[in-house]
Scaffold this active site. Sequence first.
Site, PDB file in Angstrom:
ATOM      1  N   LYS A 194       0.836  -1.203   0.000  1.00  0.00           N
ATOM      2  CA  LYS A 194       0.000   0.000   0.000  1.00  0.00           C
ATOM      3  C   LYS A 194       0.876   1.260   0.000  1.00  0.00           C
ATOM      4  O   LYS A 194       2.099   1.176   0.079  1.00  0.00           O
ATOM      5  CB  LYS A 194      -0.956  -0.040   1.203  1.00  0.00           C
TER       6      LYS A 194
HETATM    7  C1  LIG Z   1      -5.642  -4.008   0.788  1.00  0.00           C
HETATM    8  C2  LIG Z   1      -7.092  -3.717   0.879  1.00  0.00           C
HETATM    9  C3  LIG Z   1      -7.836  -4.012   2.036  1.00  0.00           C
HETATM   10  C4  LIG Z   1      -7.300  -4.822   3.162  1.00  0.00           C
HETATM   11  O1  LIG Z   1      -6.207  -4.261   3.783  1.00  0.00           O
HETATM   12  P1  LIG Z   1      -5.419  -5.138   4.875  1.00  0.00           P
HETATM   13  O2  LIG Z   1      -4.623  -4.118   5.598  1.00  0.00           O
HETATM   14  O3  LIG Z   1      -4.584  -6.117   4.107  1.00  0.00           O
HETATM   15  O4  LIG Z   1      -6.444  -5.801   5.732  1.00  0.00           O
HETATM   16  C5  LIG Z   1      -9.148  -3.609   2.089  1.00  0.00           C
HETATM   17  N1  LIG Z   1      -9.727  -2.972   1.069  1.00  0.00           N
HETATM   18  C6  LIG Z   1      -9.059  -2.680  -0.073  1.00  0.00           C
HETATM   19  C7  LIG Z   1      -9.758  -1.936  -1.158  1.00  0.00           C
HETATM   20  C8  LIG Z   1      -7.727  -3.067  -0.200  1.00  0.00           C
HETATM   21  O5  LIG Z   1      -7.075  -2.830  -1.353  1.00  0.00           O
END
Ligand SMILES: *Cc1c(COP(=O)(O)O)cnc(C)c1O
Length: 432
Positions: free
Chosen positions: A230
Amino acid sequence: MAPELSLTDKHSNKGTGGATAAVQAAPLRAPIPFFRPDIGDEERAEVDKVLRSGWITSGPTTERFQRDFATAVCAPFAIAVNSCTAALHLAVEALGLRSGEAVLVPTMTFAATAEIVRYQGAIPVLVDCDPETCNIDIEDAERKIQAVKSGKLPGVPAEATVRGIIPVHVGGLMCDMARLKQFARDHRLWIVEDAAHAFPAAWRGAASKPWRRCGERTADVTCFSFYANKTITTGEGGMAVCSDEAIAQRMKLMCLHGLSHDAWGRYSGKGPWDYRIVAPGFKYNMADPLAAIGVHQVAKAERLRVRREALAAFYSDEMRDLEAVETPPINSDRIHAWHLYPIRLRLDCLRISRNEVITALKEAGIGCSVHWRPLHLHPYYRETFDWSPVDCPVASEVWERLISLPLFPSLSLEDAAAVVETLRSICRDYAR
Ligand SMILES: *Cc1c(COP(=O)(O)O)cnc(C)c1O
């Protein structure tokens, strides 16, 4: 039947490994990964400091990370957790989502956005997307609410009450929050933002209106992700921010077993040893070594965003003349987090499918991805709630054309240019 590994197989693998590799088209430059996190000496030094401190679960560094993050998005309350999924779950729990109720969820999202609704025994009502941004389509949300009320969705019981909506800012481009808020007011819904892609990002209603950061009272609760790929990362991690103290306290309580006060207070001598279990909570707290990465990631987040923005502008410029490629939309009333750079292929210009284009890119050593196969086309949602492609026609069509190209701060312009040149030659070789 389980495949058997015979001794001769092993021998032949060994014998032909080199030859097979030589036959494959060798990339002329080093492979370009889909993503590489930006971790520096500051993060490494801070993690080391925490490890030497003797306090390695939630503690002072997690508190600092929460404060820094709340400041960065101008939110009164922030709760650091071990994932965005956990933050989303805490949010809908704190807002009182119950079994049998319904929530509007975009079909264009990752598994997490809908599964947390299922954790509460509630029903995700899947909503179609805008064909360009892939963000939730409010007109279809309106249609879906009416369809629930008139019992026209076979998988959703007619008595289900729609309680909330969970918009996703796909790729880091924020939804139209004014329209969303009006829609939520009209239908008495809460809003939980899945802002997994949207730190840092901002929105304004018009050029004459002030900017509002994602998380700055943009929803009842806003949830961010610090997963490995991210915009900022702690490896695994997440944050829930809100402006309502009661909601914040409920999320805080439920994120650590429903104990009346947290372990940091209990063990550091700052709080009483005795705790009370006041609710059956979850184990969602963030640990200090990860928060140590987070404090430095927050500090450099805008610099990293600006670099991704420059790379995105470069891609869009370089691909302007590619007839078979539609580049992601930009909007002067958004500050784009640029978590993703998703292109849409014009399949009528090509003799090959999106998957074949991805294979060709991979053979050239370029990592890419697809965001996403929409939820209504996954077996669980098809089988449990009877969703079919016609229920979200735009997402059913557009996802077949999507490819996310490499986009991360340390991607060089030379590598970005190589991605475009590879794509250009694929489009030329397979032009219709
Ligand atoms: C990555 C992601 C999540 C989940 O994030 P985590 O921190 O891995 O739980 C939720 N929603 C979207 C749109 C994502 O891309």
